[in-house]
Structure formats: C-alpha cells, structure tokens
Design an enzyme around this catalytic site. Structure first.
Site, PDB file in Angstrom:
ATOM      1  N   LYS A 223      67.426  47.897  58.229  1.00  0.00           N
ATOM      2  CA  LYS A 223      68.548  47.094  57.754  1.00  0.00           C
ATOM      3  C   LYS A 223      69.290  47.814  56.623  1.00  0.00           C
ATOM      4  CE  LYS A 223      69.431  42.291  56.251  1.00  0.00           C
ATOM      5  NZ  LYS A 223      68.741  41.022  55.888  1.00  0.00           N
TER       6      LYS A 223
ATOM      7  N   GLU B 113      65.481  38.015  63.601  1.00  0.00           N
ATOM      8  CA  GLU B 113      65.076  38.845  62.459  1.00  0.00           C
ATOM      9  C   GLU B 113      63.700  38.403  61.961  1.00  0.00           C
ATOM     10  OE1 GLU B 113      66.884  39.961  58.020  1.00  0.00           O
ATOM     11  OE2 GLU B 113      67.446  38.079  58.990  1.00  0.00           O
TER      12      GLU B 113
ATOM     13  N   CYS C  76      71.285  40.772  60.539  1.00  0.00           N
ATOM     14  CA  CYS C  76      71.723  39.666  59.684  1.00  0.00           C
ATOM     15  C   CYS C  76      72.857  40.008  58.725  1.00  0.00           C
ATOM     16  CB  CYS C  76      70.514  39.106  58.930  1.00  0.00           C
ATOM     17  SG  CYS C  76      70.722  37.385  58.378  1.00  0.00           S
TER      18      CYS C  76
END
Length: 257
Positions: free
Chosen positions: A110, A44, A144
């Site tokens: 995300k 990331e 994540c």
C-alpha cells in the site's frame, strides 16, 4: 487473448485479528463461487481487519496465508487477491497478493498509508506500482486510501482494470462511491472496488458498496449487503470505448520521483 474475464467480489465481515478463523471463513466463501469465475477479490486485511496492532500478529501468518491462497487458487482454477498484514525483517506492511492458479505470486505494498488512523506509524509505505497480466487483461491493484490519490492511480501503464480492496467505513462511503466512478472515467478503464461489511473491534461500521464500473462510469454491479457479487467484463467493450473516445492520448505525461 481472452475477450472477457469473470470476477467475484467477496463482500463480507472480517473476524478481528483471527487469521486462522478468517481463512476458514473465506474458504467457505470461495467454495461457493461459481466454477467459471476467473478472479476472486477479497477485502483489505482480510485475515485481521484494519488493525493498527500488527505486532500482535504472528510473523509467520503472512506465509501461511499466501500458501492458503495458492491452494485455493488451484482448487478453484481462479486467481485470488486481497491484502493482509505482512511482517518482513521486523517491518510491517499492508501487502496485497495476487495469486494465480498456477502458483505465480505478485505483490503490492500500500502506497498511501492512512494517517487518520495512524497506519503510517505502524506500516511501511510501498513505492512501486504493480501491473499483473492475467487472462488477456492488464490489472493494476491498489489498496483503500490509494483511491483518494488520482496521480498515483493515473493510467500511465495502459492497464485495463484498476482495482481497489478496502476497509472503507460507512461515514465516508459516499466518497468511495464517487471516487471509484471517477477513477474509471478519468483512466478509461474498468474500476473494481471491494469493501467489507460489518462492525469492527473499534466500533467502525462498514456497509460495503463494492462495485464495478466501466470506462464510461456505468455501474455494472453493486451491493450494500453481505454477499458475493459476480460479473463479467469484456475486453472488446473497453477497446471500442477507447477507440471511439481517445481521451487517453491527451493525458499528461509525467514521472513520479
């Protein structure tokens, strides 16, 4: 249809808020990957680290990095993926790019911005899943904190691979290990997690634990050191498990509103 795909997980430190230096650093990493690798996975925010100051990044850096990814994918004849800080129309995104050797680009923003670090105040959250069809596999990439939300990760798309790129710190790495395995088992898929190592500018320590799990939760590869992990995953193995254990046929049917 490909029966297997070879994946390289690049577990490495990241230079804080230095995109050009990180591109040079990862160029060397990518160059050392085996010639027969089909997919290279970077962490990331691999050009900056997990910065909460996206305004300090030049707004052209996203385009520069995507072009660099295209060049490296062509050179290696392998897809390259990872997330970066992207600025678009004055808004900031933690955006994953999946770049194929032929130059094709797919992107995913995300969904779950990390409120504990204030990411939700700096970055816009995405609303859409991404499913990439590559080398005979359907791949669902995420970022994540998305790992903590099983409804968002649920295999309602019949994907083969669920993938997470991360900056997941040492104090909570036990959750990372457990949830990667759980996502593989509950979704009857391969689950890939790529995390960074080292210490960032905020003093947070990262210890990797990048890994790949099969649909039964068997760990195929794992490391807590700075290194590149390579492994091959097999489509026939996945099909065999799913044909024998038809758990996905009993999954709840729902739509996200």
């Amino acid at each position: 249809m490909s029966k297997s795909i070879k994946i390289a997980l690049v577990q490495s430190p990241i230079i804080w808020e230095k995109p050009s230096q990180n591109r040079d650093f990862f160029s060397l990493k990518i160059k050392s990957v085996s010639e027969d690798v089909d997919l290279i996975v970077l962490p990331e925010m691999f050009t900056s680290g997990f910065t909460m100051s996206p305004e300090r990044m030049d707004e052209n850096e996203g385009a520069i990095t995507v072009k660099w990814m295209q060049e490296k994918a062509k050179e290696q004849n392998a897809a390259i993926t990872g997330s970066i800080v992207e600025t678009e129309n004055g808004y900031h995104y933690n955006r994953l790019y999946f770049v194929e050797p032929n130059g094709n680009i797919s992107k995913y923003d995300k969904r779950h911005t990390f409120t504990l670090a204030g990411e939700n105040e700096k970055y816009e959250a995405g609303n859409d899943h991404l499913i990439v069809e590559y080398k005979g596999f359907k791949i669902c990439p995420m970022i994540c904190y998305d790992l903590r939300f099983p409804v968002w990760s649920r295999n309602t798309f019949d994907y083969d691979i669920l993938m997470f790129v991360a900056n997941w710190p040492k104090p909570r790495v036990g959750a990372w290990d457990t949830l990667l395995k759980a996502r593989a088992i509950e979704n009857m898929c391969y689950c890939i997690g790529v995390n960074r190592v080292g210490v960032d500018e905020k003093g947070l320590e990262y210890v990797g634990h990048s890994a790949v799990y099969d649909a039964l939760g068997k760990q195929l590869v794992y490391s807590a050191e700075e290194e590149i992990l390579e492994t091959t995953i097999n489509k026939e193995h996945l099909v065999e498990i799913r044909n024998k254990l038809r758990f996905l046929e009993d999954r709840d049917q729902f739509k996200l509103l």
